[in-house]
Design a protein around this motif. Structure first.
Motif, PDB file in Angstrom:
ATOM      1  N   PRO A   1       0.778  -1.235   0.000  1.00 34.90           N
ATOM      2  CA  PRO A   1       0.000   0.000   0.000  1.00 34.90           C
ATOM      3  C   PRO A   1       0.814   1.292   0.000  1.00 34.90           C
ATOM      4  O   PRO A   1       0.251   2.375   0.056  1.00 34.90           O
ATOM      5  CB  PRO A   1      -0.796  -0.122   1.303  1.00 34.90           C
ATOM      6  CG  PRO A   1       0.105  -0.873   2.219  1.00 34.90           C
ATOM      7  CD  PRO A   1       0.827  -1.868   1.333  1.00 34.90           C
ATOM      8  N   GLY A   2       2.123   1.246  -0.023  1.00 37.80           N
ATOM      9  CA  GLY A   2       2.926   2.451  -0.099  1.00 37.80           C
ATOM     10  C   GLY A   2       3.248   3.049   1.253  1.00 37.80           C
ATOM     11  O   GLY A   2       3.158   2.398   2.288  1.00 37.80           O
ATOM     12  N   VAL A   3       3.636   4.334   1.243  1.00 39.31           N
ATOM     13  CA  VAL A   3       4.011   5.064   2.455  1.00 39.31           C
ATOM     14  C   VAL A   3       2.986   6.166   2.702  1.00 39.31           C
ATOM     15  O   VAL A   3       2.787   7.029   1.853  1.00 39.31           O
ATOM     16  CB  VAL A   3       5.416   5.689   2.333  1.00 39.31           C
ATOM     17  CG1 VAL A   3       5.783   6.437   3.611  1.00 39.31           C
ATOM     18  CG2 VAL A   3       6.460   4.631   2.006  1.00 39.31           C
ATOM     19  N   THR A   4       2.343   6.137   3.862  1.00 41.01           N
ATOM     20  CA  THR A   4       1.371   7.163   4.214  1.00 41.01           C
ATOM     21  C   THR A   4       2.083   8.290   4.950  1.00 41.01           C
ATOM     22  O   THR A   4       2.653   8.087   6.027  1.00 41.01           O
ATOM     23  CB  THR A   4       0.252   6.587   5.097  1.00 41.01           C
ATOM     24  OG1 THR A   4      -0.433   5.558   4.370  1.00 41.01           O
ATOM     25  CG2 THR A   4      -0.744   7.677   5.465  1.00 41.01           C
ATOM     26  N   LEU A   5       2.067   9.481   4.350  1.00 31.70           N
ATOM     27  CA  LEU A   5       2.737  10.655   4.909  1.00 31.70           C
ATOM     28  C   LEU A   5       1.694  11.601   5.494  1.00 31.70           C
ATOM     29  O   LEU A   5       0.723  11.959   4.822  1.00 31.70           O
ATOM     30  CB  LEU A   5       3.541  11.369   3.823  1.00 31.70           C
ATOM     31  CG  LEU A   5       4.186  12.704   4.208  1.00 31.70           C
ATOM     32  CD1 LEU A   5       5.256  12.490   5.261  1.00 31.70           C
ATOM     33  CD2 LEU A   5       4.768  13.385   2.973  1.00 31.70           C
ATOM     34  N   SER A   6       1.901  12.005   6.742  1.00 29.45           N
ATOM     35  CA  SER A   6       1.051  12.996   7.400  1.00 29.45           C
ATOM     36  C   SER A   6       1.911  14.196   7.762  1.00 29.45           C
ATOM     37  O   SER A   6       2.965  14.043   8.391  1.00 29.45           O
ATOM     38  CB  SER A   6       0.405  12.418   8.663  1.00 29.45           C
ATOM     39  OG  SER A   6      -0.394  11.287   8.362  1.00 29.45           O
ATOM     40  N   VAL A   7       1.483  15.382   7.366  1.00 29.96           N
ATOM     41  CA  VAL A   7       2.243  16.611   7.609  1.00 29.96           C
ATOM     42  C   VAL A   7       1.448  17.474   8.590  1.00 29.96           C
ATOM     43  O   VAL A   7       0.259  17.729   8.383  1.00 29.96           O
ATOM     44  CB  VAL A   7       2.496  17.380   6.297  1.00 29.96           C
ATOM     45  CG1 VAL A   7       3.331  18.628   6.568  1.00 29.96           C
ATOM     46  CG2 VAL A   7       3.200  16.480   5.286  1.00 29.96           C
ATOM     47  N   THR A   8       2.097  17.922   9.648  1.00 32.66           N
ATOM     48  CA  THR A   8       1.408  18.646  10.713  1.00 32.66           C
ATOM     49  C   THR A   8       2.166  19.896  11.123  1.00 32.66           C
ATOM     50  O   THR A   8       3.381  19.992  10.939  1.00 32.66           O
ATOM     51  CB  THR A   8       1.236  17.721  11.943  1.00 32.66           C
ATOM     52  OG1 THR A   8       0.528  18.418  12.977  1.00 32.66           O
ATOM     53  CG2 THR A   8       2.590  17.278  12.489  1.00 32.66           C
ATOM     54  N   ALA A   9       1.447  20.860  11.672  1.00 37.78           N
ATOM     55  CA  ALA A   9       2.052  22.049  12.273  1.00 37.78           C
ATOM     56  C   ALA A   9       1.962  21.930  13.789  1.00 37.78           C
ATOM     57  O   ALA A   9       1.190  21.131  14.314  1.00 37.78           O
ATOM     58  CB  ALA A   9       1.329  23.306  11.790  1.00 37.78           C
ATOM     59  N   LEU A  10       2.777  22.718  14.500  1.00 33.29           N
ATOM     60  CA  LEU A  10       2.752  22.721  15.966  1.00 33.29           C
ATOM     61  C   LEU A  10       1.736  23.740  16.482  1.00 33.29           C
ATOM     62  O   LEU A  10       1.598  24.830  15.918  1.00 33.29           O
ATOM     63  CB  LEU A  10       4.132  23.059  16.522  1.00 33.29           C
ATOM     64  CG  LEU A  10       5.272  22.070  16.242  1.00 33.29           C
ATOM     65  CD1 LEU A  10       6.579  22.636  16.781  1.00 33.29           C
ATOM     66  CD2 LEU A  10       4.988  20.707  16.863  1.00 33.29           C
ATOM     67  N   GLN A  11       1.051  23.365  17.559  1.00 37.24           N
ATOM     68  CA  GLN A  11       0.125  24.271  18.235  1.00 37.24           C
ATOM     69  C   GLN A  11       0.297  24.114  19.743  1.00 37.24           C
ATOM     70  O   GLN A  11       0.620  23.025  20.230  1.00 37.24           O
ATOM     71  CB  GLN A  11      -1.330  23.949  17.854  1.00 37.24           C
ATOM     72  CG  GLN A  11      -1.652  24.170  16.390  1.00 37.24           C
ATOM     73  CD  GLN A  11      -1.694  25.638  16.009  1.00 37.24           C
ATOM     74  OE1 GLN A  11      -1.960  26.502  16.850  1.00 37.24           O
ATOM     75  NE2 GLN A  11      -1.413  25.933  14.738  1.00 37.24           N
ATOM     76  N   VAL A  12       0.092  25.200  20.480  1.00 37.78           N
ATOM     77  CA  VAL A  12       0.112  25.142  21.950  1.00 37.78           C
ATOM     78  C   VAL A  12      -1.317  25.004  22.453  1.00 37.78           C
ATOM     79  O   VAL A  12      -2.187  25.827  22.133  1.00 37.78           O
ATOM     80  CB  VAL A  12       0.768  26.395  22.554  1.00 37.78           C
ATOM     81  CG1 VAL A  12       0.617  26.398  24.079  1.00 37.78           C
ATOM     82  CG2 VAL A  12       2.235  26.463  22.180  1.00 37.78           C
ATOM     83  N   LYS A  13      -1.563  23.948  23.235  1.00 39.45           N
ATOM     84  CA  LYS A  13      -2.869  23.745  23.861  1.00 39.45           C
ATOM     85  C   LYS A  13      -2.737  23.939  25.368  1.00 39.45           C
ATOM     86  O   LYS A  13      -1.725  23.539  25.970  1.00 39.45           O
ATOM     87  CB  LYS A  13      -3.411  22.353  23.540  1.00 39.45           C
ATOM     88  CG  LYS A  13      -3.793  22.186  22.070  1.00 39.45           C
ATOM     89  CD  LYS A  13      -4.509  20.863  21.823  1.00 39.45           C
ATOM     90  CE  LYS A  13      -4.989  20.765  20.374  1.00 39.45           C
ATOM     91  NZ  LYS A  13      -5.712  19.495  20.116  1.00 39.45           N
TER      92      LYS A  13
END
Length: 406
Positions: A127-139
């Protein structure tokens, strides 16, 4: 693949059990099938492949979508990835791909495909490589007893970096480092304080600075963390700031200076910089630095600072990194009988520019992509520019002419 090579960039190194997909001598091996990494960083999709003896690999490429009954689209031919892909593989066994300057919309499943010189000699790894791209947030989480506030450096997926170190900033000043994404402090802390977080090694990809008590606090938030523009053009570098008390001074400076110095007083920028916001408030507002007649030596990180009667916004807080580049035409083989012309830069131009192509000095109508396909036998001259970015006297300085390329 129409891919570029690049200098050093931030990379996510992944350590996991390889996944092998294939049978009867055909296989694709992905080092990992799931990756989570930061917006603006770079990632390596480590990959290798095998095939039976007697075959010769003629074509290799990565793709994210595959329609019914047609060959999938080579990402190397997708303008969305122009200048951001580096194929580190070959036509023998290595198929590693690097993607730079990641955007959140790059989140997808990536598959590798190779084609050989025999009719049925095609294969891809699923099935390939699943890439997830995220930004940082302060909670922020409040505890009634004891009186503590917990702030968490949050992402939409679990970062693939093994044991990342988190960096905390208070009022723009380096505060603490920890392997935990959480930081606790007493609720009695000053209301004017703001906090931001980053991951060590990716300090320029920090979260926005946020108030953790009330709606007003000292903070600076940059509109863009990275900007790439052309030589001799003009750039606006902007931020918004809030001072809890009256602001007594404010200015932009280069982070590579030993002592912060107002850029409008720097001899290297005389006549080329100004602050464009006509109205300045005592407490808050936008603050824009405009630099004209850009040179490559203007490439640097630019930071904003302000003072009140109580604090000076910390100089260690990362700002906006500016890269200044020229244009060049790169020629690579494409499908049989074709060549790909790519208008390349040393960084990815900001704001999705519109490209203009010229053939023998004449504008090519209907082409606005950084890629242009021509016949392999074509011996005409081609050049490229970017709409609205170049003044006519400087156009020739940006252009590399390509003639009789093979």
């Amino acid at each position: 693949m129409s891919l570029r090579t690049a200098g050093s960039v931030l990379v996510v190194f992944l350590w996991s059990v390889a996944v092998v997909l294939g049978q009867d001598g055909w296989s694709v091996t992905y080092t990992t099938q799931s990756i989570c990494t930061l917006k603006g960083s770079s990632v390596d999709l480590f990959c290798s492949y095998t095939y039976p003896s007697g075959y010769t690999v003629t074509t290799t490429f990565w793709f994210t979508e595959w329609g019914t009954g047609i060959e999938p689209e080579d990402l190397g031919q997708d303008p969305e990835y122009a200048d951001r892909l580096e194929y580190h593989g070959d036509k023998k066994k290595d198929c590693t791909l690097k993607i730079t300057d990641l955007r959140e919309r790059d989140s997808a499943t990536y598959n590798f495909r190779f084609i050989t010189d025999q009719t049925r000699g095609k294969y891809y790894g699923d099935p390939g490589v699943t890439l997830s791209v995220t930004a940082l947030q302060v909670k922020v989480t409040y505890s009634s007893w004891p009186n503590w506030v917990t702030i968490t450096c949050s992402t939409t997926c679990t970062l693939s970096n093994p044991n990342p170190t988190y960096i905390w900033y208070k009022n723009g000043q380096h505060l603490d480092e920890s392997t935990s994404p959480q930081y606790k402090y007493s609720v009695s802390s000053n209301y004017e304080d703001s906090y931001s977080c980053a991951v060590k090694g990716h300090e320029d990809l920090h979260s926005p600075a946020v108030c953790v008590q009330g709606q007003r606090c000292n903070r600076v938030n940059y509109n863009k963390m990275r900007i790439c523009v052309l030589k001799w053009s003009t750039v606006d570098i902007s931020c918004t700031y809030v001072g809890y008390y009256d602001t007594t001074s404010s200015f932009w400076f280069r982070s590579d200076k030993s002592t912060p110095e107002d850029l409008t007083r720097d001899p290297g920028y005389v006549g080329r910089v100004k602050y464009t916001d006509k109205e300045r408030w005592r407490y808050e507002g936008p603050f824009t630095l405009r630099i004209t007649d850009l040179r490559e030596e203007d490439s640097a990180e630019y930071r904003f600072t302000f003072k009140t009667d109580n604090i000076e916004w910390g100089h260690s807080f990362p700002g906006t990194t500016l890269s200044v580049t020229g244009l060049q035409v790169k020629v690579t083989p494409a499908a049989e009988g074709q060549k790909t012309l790519t208008c390349i830069t040393t960084c990815t131009l900001t704001d999705n520019p519109t490209y203009i192509w010229y053939k023998n000095g004449q504008n090519v109508q209907g082409v606005s992509s950084p890629m242009y396909f021509i016949s392999s036998e074509d011996a005409d001259s081609y050049s490229c520019t970017v709409k609205g970015r170049l003044s006519s006297p400087a156009v020739c300085e940006y252009i590399t002419i390509v003639q009789n390329s093979t």
